[in-house]
Design an enzyme around this catalytic site. Structure first.
Site, PDB file in Angstrom:
ATOM      1  N   SER A 133       0.882  -1.179   0.000  1.00  0.00           N
ATOM      2  CA  SER A 133       0.000   0.000   0.000  1.00  0.00           C
ATOM      3  C   SER A 133       0.909   1.214   0.000  1.00  0.00           C
ATOM      4  O   SER A 133       2.091   1.118   0.366  1.00  0.00           O
ATOM      5  CB  SER A 133      -0.853  -0.007   1.274  1.00  0.00           C
ATOM      6  OG  SER A 133      -1.500   1.233   1.454  1.00  0.00           O
ATOM      7  N   TYR A 145      -2.403  -0.462  10.458  1.00  0.00           N
ATOM      8  CA  TYR A 145      -2.319  -0.832   9.036  1.00  0.00           C
ATOM      9  C   TYR A 145      -1.005  -0.314   8.438  1.00  0.00           C
ATOM     10  O   TYR A 145      -0.315  -1.030   7.714  1.00  0.00           O
ATOM     11  CB  TYR A 145      -3.517  -0.225   8.306  1.00  0.00           C
ATOM     12  CG  TYR A 145      -3.639  -0.547   6.835  1.00  0.00           C
ATOM     13  CD1 TYR A 145      -4.176  -1.749   6.399  1.00  0.00           C
ATOM     14  CD2 TYR A 145      -3.251   0.380   5.866  1.00  0.00           C
ATOM     15  CE1 TYR A 145      -4.320  -2.026   5.050  1.00  0.00           C
ATOM     16  CE2 TYR A 145      -3.391   0.109   4.517  1.00  0.00           C
ATOM     17  CZ  TYR A 145      -3.929  -1.095   4.105  1.00  0.00           C
ATOM     18  OH  TYR A 145      -4.072  -1.371   2.768  1.00  0.00           O
TER      19      TYR A 145
HETATM   20  N1  LIG Z   1      -8.696  -0.776  -1.405  1.00  0.00           N
HETATM   21  C1  LIG Z   1      -7.705   0.044  -1.136  1.00  0.00           C
HETATM   22  O1  LIG Z   1      -7.896   1.269  -1.032  1.00  0.00           O
HETATM   23  C2  LIG Z   1      -6.298  -0.475  -0.986  1.00  0.00           C
HETATM   24  C3  LIG Z   1      -5.219   0.420  -1.139  1.00  0.00           C
HETATM   25  C4  LIG Z   1      -3.927  -0.046  -0.991  1.00  0.00           C
HETATM   26  C5  LIG Z   1      -3.704  -1.377  -0.707  1.00  0.00           C
HETATM   27  N2  LIG Z   1      -4.754  -2.224  -0.560  1.00  0.00           N
HETATM   28  C6  LIG Z   1      -4.454  -3.625  -0.246  1.00  0.00           C
HETATM   29  O2  LIG Z   1      -4.903  -4.418  -1.316  1.00  0.00           O
HETATM   30  C7  LIG Z   1      -5.251  -5.710  -0.843  1.00  0.00           C
HETATM   31  C8  LIG Z   1      -6.639  -6.066  -1.326  1.00  0.00           C
HETATM   32  O3  LIG Z   1      -7.521  -5.083  -0.851  1.00  0.00           O
HETATM   33  P1  LIG Z   1      -8.998  -4.888  -1.423  1.00  0.00           P
HETATM   34  O4  LIG Z   1      -9.273  -3.449  -1.337  1.00  0.00           O
HETATM   35  O5  LIG Z   1      -9.177  -5.610  -2.700  1.00  0.00           O
HETATM   36  O6  LIG Z   1      -9.794  -5.622  -0.235  1.00  0.00           O
HETATM   37  P2  LIG Z   1     -11.260  -6.285  -0.232  1.00  0.00           P
HETATM   38  O7  LIG Z   1     -11.683  -6.258   1.207  1.00  0.00           O
HETATM   39  O8  LIG Z   1     -12.109  -5.635  -1.223  1.00  0.00           O
HETATM   40  O9  LIG Z   1     -10.958  -7.793  -0.657  1.00  0.00           O
HETATM   41  C9  LIG Z   1     -10.072  -8.561   0.137  1.00  0.00           C
HETATM   42  C10 LIG Z   1     -10.227 -10.047  -0.136  1.00  0.00           C
HETATM   43  O10 LIG Z   1      -9.314 -10.710   0.747  1.00  0.00           O
HETATM   44  C11 LIG Z   1     -10.000 -11.783   1.395  1.00  0.00           C
HETATM   45  N3  LIG Z   1      -9.373 -12.056   2.690  1.00  0.00           N
HETATM   46  C12 LIG Z   1      -9.452 -11.306   3.825  1.00  0.00           C
HETATM   47  N4  LIG Z   1      -8.794 -11.911   4.824  1.00  0.00           N
HETATM   48  C13 LIG Z   1      -8.289 -13.072   4.307  1.00  0.00           C
HETATM   49  C14 LIG Z   1      -7.529 -14.133   4.839  1.00  0.00           C
HETATM   50  N5  LIG Z   1      -7.177 -14.156   6.141  1.00  0.00           N
HETATM   51  N6  LIG Z   1      -7.162 -15.138   4.022  1.00  0.00           N
HETATM   52  C15 LIG Z   1      -7.540 -15.143   2.729  1.00  0.00           C
HETATM   53  N7  LIG Z   1      -8.280 -14.182   2.169  1.00  0.00           N
HETATM   54  C16 LIG Z   1      -8.652 -13.162   2.950  1.00  0.00           C
HETATM   55  C17 LIG Z   1     -11.449 -11.301   1.524  1.00  0.00           C
HETATM   56  O11 LIG Z   1     -12.330 -12.400   1.696  1.00  0.00           O
HETATM   57  C18 LIG Z   1     -11.637 -10.575   0.198  1.00  0.00           C
HETATM   58  O12 LIG Z   1     -12.075 -11.442  -0.821  1.00  0.00           O
HETATM   59  C19 LIG Z   1      -5.107  -5.655   0.683  1.00  0.00           C
HETATM   60  O13 LIG Z   1      -3.859  -6.183   1.068  1.00  0.00           O
HETATM   61  C20 LIG Z   1      -5.165  -4.166   0.970  1.00  0.00           C
HETATM   62  O14 LIG Z   1      -4.503  -3.829   2.175  1.00  0.00           O
HETATM   63  C21 LIG Z   1      -6.041  -1.807  -0.707  1.00  0.00           C
END
Ligand SMILES: NC(=O)c1ccc[n+]([C@@H]2O[C@H](COP(=O)([O-])OP(=O)(O)OC[C@H]3O[C@@H](n4cnc5c(N)ncnc54)[C@H](O)[C@@H]3O)[C@@H](O)[C@H]2O)c1
Length: 251
Positions: free
Chosen positions: A145, A158
């Protein structure tokens, strides 16, 4: 459904929705066989359905990335199904979007964020690297991130977990630099996913108002970076965190 990565295999954690689903779909469009891993069975199976309906190849494994046995089964299934593991995207992560003063941060939140965001990547890397070292080749992308490089003003823990992901990425990349395996990370600012959309509306609006492009990234934009970092076009790139922030760092 064929591209430069055609015939290869990949696993994606947290591939049931959001960025992980977009990465899984992007791999499949390139002709890569994809292992879709998620703790959410229905969501993971839906991603597999989207891939197979479009003519791609995918298999679902229910995997909680904090569970060592689940992670071993995930990598084992990828190898038995596809014969090898060429690419891995360690994407599963969680967020608790609410600014909390430092002394009020609680241990339970620390444990759950560190478990999924940092220990999960650690456990996945160990199993993936064991397999890729045997093959003498592979590429891994961890989804960190912008909070892995600077500060997420909404979430101190986080921020710490994602800085940890960057540390793991660099240490693993250094150790494997002569073994044919590249390890990188992507560092996006807010991305329009269920995670972002689950935050209180005023926080979403505040975050978006801080973005010079006036919008969050799309999951597909992040997936494009993952495909690039896995591809041979990035053959000299390892240990980096690719910042994708729509210009946030400029101001
Ligand atoms: N959305 C944002 O703004 C953003 C920005 C920067 C980084 N990220 C990172 O990107 C990644 C994905 O985020 P997203 O926004 O798509 O999230 P999301 O919540 O939309 O999707 C996350 C997915 O991960 C799965 N998950 C959660 N815990 C889990 C576990 N213990 N084991 C296996 N699967 C698990 C959930 O079931 C879900 O399908 C994360 O690491 C997040 O920190 C997100």
């Amino acid at each position: 459904m064929a591209g430069a990565l055609s015939g290869k295999s990949a696993l994606v954690t947290g591939a049931g929705m959001g960025i992980g689903r977009a990465v899984a779909l992007a791999f499949a469009r390139e002709g890569v066989g994809v292992l879709v891993a998620d703790v959410n069975l229905a969501a993971g199976e839906e991603t597999v359905g989207l891939i197979t309906q479009a003519g791609g190849e995918a298999v679902f494994v229910r995997c909680d990335v904090t569970n060592k046995e689940d992670v071993q089964r995930m990598v084992g299934t990828a190898v038995s199904r596809f014969g090898r593991l060429d690419y891995a995207c360690n994407n599963a992560g969680i967020h608790t979007p609410a600014p909390v003063p430092f002394p009020d941060l609680d241990d339970a939140t620390w444990d759950s964020l560190m478990n999924v965001n940092l220990k999960g990547v650690f456990l996945c890397l160990k199993e993936e690297l064991r397999q890729m070292e045997k093959q003498g080749a592979g590429a891994i992308v961890n989804v960190a991130s912008l909070a892995g490089i600077s500060v997420d003003p909404m979430d101190t823990i986080y921020t710490a977990s994602k800085h940890g992901v960057m540390g793991l990425t660099k240490a693993a990349a250094f150790e494997y630099v002569k073994k044919g395996v590249r390890i990188n990370a992507v560092c996006p600012a807010p991305v329009n996913t269920p995670m972002l959309r689950s935050a209180p509306m005023e926080l979403q609006n505040l975050l978006i108002s801080m973005l010079p492009m006036g919008r969050p990234a799309t999951s597909e934009e992040v997936a494009g970076a993952v495909i690039y970092l896995c591809s041979d076009v990035a053959s000299y790139v390892t240990g980096t965190g690719m910042v994708m922030d729509g210009g946030v760092s400029l101001v």
